[in-house]
Design an enzyme around this catalytic site. Structure first.
Site, PDB file in Angstrom:
ATOM      1  N   GLY A 114      28.419  50.399  46.121  1.00 46.12           N
ATOM      2  CA  GLY A 114      27.674  50.256  44.873  1.00 46.12           C
ATOM      3  C   GLY A 114      26.847  48.998  44.704  1.00 46.12           C
ATOM      4  O   GLY A 114      25.823  49.007  44.044  1.00 46.12           O
ATOM      5  N   ASP A 148      27.028  55.403  41.504  1.00 43.59           N
ATOM      6  CA  ASP A 148      26.915  56.805  41.911  1.00 43.59           C
ATOM      7  C   ASP A 148      27.685  57.770  41.029  1.00 43.59           C
ATOM      8  O   ASP A 148      28.648  57.401  40.348  1.00 43.59           O
ATOM      9  CB  ASP A 148      27.422  56.983  43.341  1.00 43.59           C
ATOM     10  N   ASP A 177      35.671  47.547  36.476  1.00 46.09           N
ATOM     11  CA  ASP A 177      36.357  48.479  35.577  1.00 46.09           C
ATOM     12  C   ASP A 177      37.786  47.975  35.413  1.00 46.09           C
ATOM     13  O   ASP A 177      38.030  47.023  34.664  1.00 46.09           O
ATOM     14  CB  ASP A 177      36.264  49.866  36.236  1.00 46.09           C
TER      15      ASP A 177
HETATM   16  P1  IMP Z   1      37.887  48.914  39.571  1.00 46.89           P
HETATM   17  O1  IMP Z   1      38.726  48.592  40.766  1.00 46.89           O
HETATM   18  O2  IMP Z   1      38.570  49.883  38.646  1.00 46.89           O
HETATM   19  O3  IMP Z   1      37.406  47.685  38.836  1.00 46.89           O
HETATM   20  O4  IMP Z   1      36.640  49.740  40.115  1.00 46.89           O
HETATM   21  C1  IMP Z   1      35.421  49.139  40.331  1.00 46.89           C
HETATM   22  C2  IMP Z   1      34.529  50.059  41.156  1.00 46.89           C
HETATM   23  O5  IMP Z   1      34.561  51.390  40.636  1.00 46.89           O
HETATM   24  C3  IMP Z   1      33.091  49.626  41.040  1.00 46.89           C
HETATM   25  O6  IMP Z   1      32.755  48.692  42.000  1.00 46.89           O
HETATM   26  C4  IMP Z   1      32.350  50.936  41.209  1.00 46.89           C
HETATM   27  O7  IMP Z   1      32.168  51.198  42.581  1.00 46.89           O
HETATM   28  C5  IMP Z   1      33.267  51.954  40.591  1.00 46.89           C
HETATM   29  N1  IMP Z   1      32.883  52.204  39.184  1.00 46.89           N
HETATM   30  C6  IMP Z   1      33.457  51.708  38.069  1.00 46.89           C
HETATM   31  N2  IMP Z   1      32.844  52.125  36.957  1.00 46.89           N
HETATM   32  C7  IMP Z   1      31.810  52.901  37.381  1.00 46.89           C
HETATM   33  C8  IMP Z   1      30.764  53.617  36.686  1.00 46.89           C
HETATM   34  O8  IMP Z   1      30.636  53.619  35.443  1.00 46.89           O
HETATM   35  N3  IMP Z   1      29.896  54.303  37.470  1.00 46.89           N
HETATM   36  C9  IMP Z   1      29.977  54.332  38.824  1.00 46.89           C
HETATM   37  N4  IMP Z   1      30.930  53.670  39.509  1.00 46.89           N
HETATM   38  C10 IMP Z   1      31.834  52.960  38.802  1.00 46.89           C
HETATM   39 MG    MG Z   2      31.378  48.370  43.430  1.00 44.05          MG
END
Ligand code: IMP
Ligand code: MG
Length: 177
Positions: free
Chosen positions: A44, A159, A103
């Site tokens: 991403g 994505d 996230d």
């Molecule tokens: P985390 O480990 O839950 O913080 O996930 C983070 C990763 O999830 C990001 O780097 C993105 O690749 C993906 N992600 C989180 N939110 C979104 C979104 O709204 N759209 C697309 N990908 C997301």
């Molecule tokens: Mg990412």
């Protein structure tokens, strides 16, 4: 490609660029005269990384990692594994992790701790977008482009099942389910 009935524009390319400029100015100030290693989190972050890099005036090397925690689902799984590691020795260097959106923070927490254990001078995080209310683990994020509400976003590297990463603007999904 974007079905206007399902997606609404959230940030225009101009708003994204203005945000990146502000973040880049802080980074340029904080790391002036220092040697930096940018570690982009694939997939991403590749678009943000490219634009951020072009706003930086400090010297930097570019590295990428790829971690799996998301797969095709829209929720982080909690278990993180390394699919692609950095190839440089970061000992004694300033490291800046480049992420496009945070996230739960699980992916970054894992990467942050892992890079920190390799003996760098410092490890910090820059993210374009931060869904602060979704955080389940504590991770220190030094540079935040924009804090955002809990919405599923696409475009600008983000994505929807591997599609839509090429959209120059960022959209949110009106009907996520
Ligand atoms: P985390 O480990 O839950 O913080 O996930 C983070 C990763 O999830 C990001 O780097 C993105 O690749 C993906 N992600 C989180 N939110 C979104 C979104 O709204 N759209 C697309 N990908 C997301
Ligand atoms: Mg990412």
């Amino acid at each position: 490609m974007v079905d206007e009935r399902n997606f609404t524009q959230y940030l225009s390319r101009h708003e994204i660029d203005a945000t990146i400029q502000q973040v880049a100015e802080r980074i340029n100030r904080d790391y002036a005269g220092e040697q930096l290693v940018l570690v982009g989190v694939l997939k991403g972050a590749f678009v943000f990384m490219a634009d951020l890099a072009r706003h930086l005036t400090v010297d930097f090397d570019v590295e990428f990692v790829r971690l799996s925690s998301y797969g095709k689902a829209r929720e982080s799984s909690g278990t993180v594994t390394i699919l692609k590691d950095i190839s440089a020795d970061i000992r004694g260097k300033h490291v800046l992790i480049v992420e496009e959106i945070i996230d739960s923070g699980r992916t970054l927490k894992f990467l942050f701790e892992r890079l920190r254990s390799s003996g760098p001078k410092s490890v910090e995080i820059v993210t374009l977008l931060d869904k602060e209310s979704k955080r389940v683990v504590d991770v220190p994020v030094k540079y935040v482009g924009r804090k955002i509400d809990d919405q599923f976003l696409i475009g600008y590297g983000l994505d929807l099942e591997e599609k839509c990463r090429n959209l120059p603007d960022i959209y949110y999904l009106k009907y996520p389910n």
